[in-house]
Scaffold this motif. Structure first.
Motif, PDB file in Angstrom:
ATOM      1  N   ASP A   1       0.693   7.275   0.214  1.00 34.19           N
ATOM      2  CA  ASP A   1       0.901   6.636  -1.201  1.00 34.19           C
ATOM      3  C   ASP A   1       1.260   4.866  -0.930  1.00 34.19           C
ATOM      4  O   ASP A   1       2.163   4.569  -1.750  1.00 34.19           O
TER       5      ASP A   1
ATOM      6  N   PRO B   1       1.430   1.170  -1.669  1.00 32.22           N
ATOM      7  CA  PRO B   1       0.816   0.790  -2.832  1.00 32.22           C
ATOM      8  C   PRO B   1      -0.770  -0.078  -2.478  1.00 32.22           C
ATOM      9  O   PRO B   1      -1.182  -0.414  -3.326  1.00 32.22           O
TER      10      PRO B   1
ATOM     11  N   SER C   1      -2.294   8.290  -5.285  1.00 26.20           N
ATOM     12  CA  SER C   1      -0.869   8.469  -5.017  1.00 26.20           C
ATOM     13  C   SER C   1      -0.452   6.881  -4.820  1.00 26.20           C
ATOM     14  O   SER C   1       0.623   6.448  -5.035  1.00 26.20           O
TER      15      SER C   1
ATOM     16  N   ARG D   1      -0.509   4.965  -7.852  1.00 26.25           N
ATOM     17  CA  ARG D   1       0.438   5.210  -8.685  1.00 26.25           C
ATOM     18  C   ARG D   1       1.646   4.718  -8.574  1.00 26.25           C
ATOM     19  O   ARG D   1       2.389   4.127  -9.449  1.00 26.25           O
ATOM     20  N   ARG D   2       2.092   4.824  -6.995  1.00 16.07           N
ATOM     21  CA  ARG D   2       3.008   3.937  -6.724  1.00 16.07           C
ATOM     22  C   ARG D   2       3.220   2.623  -6.906  1.00 16.07           C
ATOM     23  O   ARG D   2       4.071   1.876  -7.147  1.00 16.07           O
ATOM     24  N   ARG D   3       2.032   1.931  -6.791  1.00 14.19           N
ATOM     25  CA  ARG D   3       1.964   0.369  -7.197  1.00 14.19           C
ATOM     26  C   ARG D   3       2.095   0.210  -8.577  1.00 14.19           C
ATOM     27  O   ARG D   3       2.358  -0.938  -9.135  1.00 14.19           O
TER      28      ARG D   3
ATOM     29  N   ALA E   1      12.584   4.665 -10.771  1.00 12.95           N
ATOM     30  CA  ALA E   1      11.561   4.635  -9.911  1.00 12.95           C
ATOM     31  C   ALA E   1      10.292   5.080 -11.004  1.00 12.95           C
ATOM     32  O   ALA E   1      10.200   5.881 -11.634  1.00 12.95           O
ATOM     33  N   GLY E   2       9.099   4.446 -10.693  1.00 18.42           N
ATOM     34  CA  GLY E   2       7.819   4.373 -11.587  1.00 18.42           C
ATOM     35  C   GLY E   2       7.877   3.768 -12.747  1.00 18.42           C
ATOM     36  O   GLY E   2       6.683   3.686 -13.415  1.00 18.42           O
TER      37      GLY E   2
ATOM     38  N   CYS F   1       6.201  -2.729 -10.499  1.00 14.99           N
ATOM     39  CA  CYS F   1       6.631  -1.241 -10.731  1.00 14.99           C
ATOM     40  C   CYS F   1       7.876  -0.852  -9.845  1.00 14.99           C
ATOM     41  O   CYS F   1       7.773  -1.262  -8.663  1.00 14.99           O
TER      42      CYS F   1
ATOM     43  N   ASP G   1       9.854   0.855  -7.333  1.00 16.34           N
ATOM     44  CA  ASP G   1       9.396   1.572  -6.406  1.00 16.34           C
ATOM     45  C   ASP G   1      10.244   2.710  -5.836  1.00 16.34           C
ATOM     46  O   ASP G   1      11.741   2.779  -6.411  1.00 16.34           O
ATOM     47  N   LYS G   2       9.890   3.827  -5.358  1.00 14.50           N
ATOM     48  CA  LYS G   2      10.795   4.936  -4.770  1.00 14.50           C
ATOM     49  C   LYS G   2      11.528   4.689  -4.189  1.00 14.50           C
ATOM     50  O   LYS G   2      12.747   5.396  -3.754  1.00 14.50           O
TER      51      LYS G   2
ATOM     52  N   ASN H   1       7.247  -3.090  -6.715  1.00  8.79           N
ATOM     53  CA  ASN H   1       5.934  -3.604  -6.169  1.00  8.79           C
ATOM     54  C   ASN H   1       5.161  -4.280  -7.130  1.00  8.79           C
ATOM     55  O   ASN H   1       5.420  -3.838  -8.526  1.00  8.79           O
TER      56      ASN H   1
END
Ligand code: ATP
Ligand code: MG
Length: 573
Positions: free
Chosen positions: A300, A302, A308, A311-313, A530-531, A543, A545-546, A556
């Motif tokens: 995952d 980015p 994934s 999505r994280r990006r 996050a997200g 975005c 990040d987790k 990110n």
């Protein structure tokens, strides 16, 4: 690809609005009209759980679930094609389910595994043997390859090809019972070693593989091959249109042969061109290598083209669906410009993300005529064109952070940002005029100095005086330091799959694909979970990040505000 992404997006949008359906939808409409499947439309998305889904899979998901959704009563199954025990894992199964849901699709109660059909597949193999349509071959893998012939030469029949039905039944049973080592025998269809389609030269149906399977455990030591499994799985589930990528075109004959020989219901296989994206690799084998060799932070990461990863990006699923709809489906292979996807991402994020201020490469700005220990408070909209985002309040003080790039000691003509003697607007706050700089012993600029006009509160003046530049800022007293990861393309070559002699795709990795900086953010930005996707004014979309922790945000960069790909190519030259 010569077209700009905007142009090609417009073109596909026009195509979409036009009268023509793509060739797959046309085919389905024809089948509905002729009553071939009694008007049913039932597709499936059949990933092998041997890696994470990537953007190419998104195209297939959007197509299969999309087509089903366009017809009353249409259905799309999720089916794990788990016939290869050694490469598969439940981690992948779970990630695939998560990714398909995230993209916005629902298989309802129709999630299947090819391994659900292992018993049935075995029974049908026995049926083939009994009908003289399959035999146990005892050539080695290497011999089988040699006997197969080439595109221009016919194959040769195996000396084991004419074993009796009884002997075949006995051997196949003993293969199943684990009496033989891996590779000792295989079960093959008895078709035609001289067939012009090489796939039809007695393809392997079963092989011995003494391996633990993530679902069936140690029950089986023979595993069915993809071609044999896939058509029977489709048939069992009542699939009407089995949509797959072009490399399976030659396998369609075997798909049809297997179902016809077994007397089973036959879906229609239709092939389309897979997605290829510039500056990207979309092969699970290569993606696994990037992860396992540590070229990225994980599946995952980015920068990865996995679902994934994007999505994280911070890519919204709607943007991916829009992208898939714009690229459409075709029968010929082509390369899609990555910039088109970013265009779809920007379009979505521009409309929906709040805009806040963060300074990514900070330099201190001191307002020398602003009293020490005093603050102004400004209420600012979270989105200049959309009040529904609400407002937030920011403090303004004597010391601020501004973007290093927004100051030049010696500025070129038409530089409208901060330079000695020039007045600019600090977004939503005041006009300031640069008065000079303070340097350290080595001559590096430590502070930029300016004076402010107290009459310009809120960003305009009574005399209507205009300034050409507006820059963003964060007050030093409130700034939250944050880790910001700035992303660039993972590869520097437009097609990293096309390698020069003696190189591999890894030789084209971009050493600057991730740059980690400490930024100063307005406090509100530290509150998002996050997200969450936001715009840093003037800089781009980011975005959370987790890896974020309370008080220690990590962001990110999802995308810059404008096309960054042109720049990548410039840098290469
Ligand atoms: P890879 O080539 O990346 O290893 P794969 O085809 O082996 O992918 P599967 O898990 O078998 O991966 O793919 C599931 C479905 O997604 C298949 O129907 C396949 O045709 C489709 N698919 C895979 N890659 C792409 C792509 N780049 N574009 C469109 N569809 C794709
Ligand atoms: Mg595959």
């Amino acid at each position: 690809m010569s077209n700009s992404p905007i142009e090609s997006a417009k073109e596909t949008a026009e195509k979409k609005d036009g009268p023509g359906l793509d060739f797959i939808r046309t085919r389905i409409a024809e089948d509905n009209a002729s009553g071939k499947y009694q008007g049913r439309v039932h597709t499936r998305f059949p990933p092998e759980p041997n890696g994470y889904l990537h953007l190419g899979h998104a195209k297939s998901i959007c197509l299969n679930f999309g087509v089903a959704g366009e017809h009353a009563g249409g259905k799309c199954n999720l089916r794990f094609d788990d016939t290869n025990p050694v490469k598969e894992d439940t981690e992948y199964v779970e990630s695939i389910m998560e990714d398909v849901k995230w993209l916005g699709f629902d298989w309802e109660d129709r999630m299947f595994y090819a391994s659900d059909y292992f018993d049935r597949l075995y029974e049908l193999a026995i049926q083939l043997i009994k009908e003289g349509k399959a035999y146990v071959d005892s050539l080695s893998a290497e011999e089988i390859r040699q006997y197969r012939g080439t595109l221009t030469e016919p194959g040769k029949e195996s000396p084991y090809r004419n074993r009796s039905v009884e002997e075949n039944l006995d051997l196949f049973q003993r293969m199943k019972n684990g009496e033989f080592d891996d590779g000792a025998h295989v079960l093959r269809a008895k078709i035609d070693m001289a067939a012009s389609n090489v796939v039809m030269r007695d393809p392997t149906l079963y092989r011995i593989r003494k391996a633990h399977h993530h679902r069936t455990g140690d029950k089986w030591c023979i595993y069915p091959m993809y071609d044999y499994t896939h058509c029977i799985s489709d048939s069992t589930e009542g699939i009407t249109h089995s949509i797959c990528t072009l490399e399976f075109e030659n396998n369609r004959e075997l798909y049809d042969w297997t179902l016809e020989t077994l007397g089973l219901y036959r879906p229609q296989q239709i092939e389309f061109a897979r997605l290829n994206l510039t500056y990207t690799v979309l092969s699970k084998r290569k993606l696994i290598q990037l992860v396992q060799e540590g070229h990225v932070r994980g599946w995952d990461d980015p920068r990865m083209p996995t679902l994934s990863g994007v999505r994280r990006r911070g890519f919204p699923p709607e943007a991916l669906r829009e992208f898939c709809s714009r690229i459409g489906v075709a029968k010929a292979d082509s390369m899609v410009d990555y910039a088109l996807m970013e265009f779809c991402v920007r379009e979505k994020l521009n409309a929906e993300t709040p805009r806040l201020m963060g300074v990514v490469e900070p330099i201190k700005l001191v307002i020398t005529n602003y009293p020490e220990g005093q603050y102004d408070e400004f209420e600012m909209p979270m989105h200049p064109e959309d009040e529904s985002h609400g407002t937030r309040t920011m403090r303004f003080g004597r010391e601020l952070w501004i973007e290093n790039d927004d100051f030049r000691e010696e500025a070129p003509k038409k530089y409208f940002r901060l330079t000695p003697g020039q007045e600019v607007r600090l977004r939503y706050a005041y006009y300031v005029t640069c008065t000079g700089v303070v340097k350290d012993a080595e001559g590096n600029i430590k502070e930029v100095h300016c004076t402010y006009d107290p009459e310009s509160k809120g960003g305009s003046t009574a005399d209507g005086r205009k300034v050409k530049g507006t820059i963003h800022w964060v007050s030093a007293c409130d700034a939250v330091p944050a880790e910001v990861r700035l992303y660039e393309p993972l590869f520097v070559k437009e097609n990293p799959n096309q390698v020069e002699e003696g190189k591999t795709f890894l030789d084209y990795l971009n050493p600057e694909s991730e740059k980690v900086v400490t930024a100063y953010l307005e406090p509100r930005l530290a509150e998002f979970e996050a997200g969450t996707r936001v715009q840093f004014e003037r800089l781009g979309y980011f975005c959370v990040d987790k890896d974020s922790k309370p008080g220690k945000p990590v962001f990110n960069r999802t995308a810059t505000l404008r096309d960054s790909w042109a720049r990548v190519e410039r840098n290469q030259k």
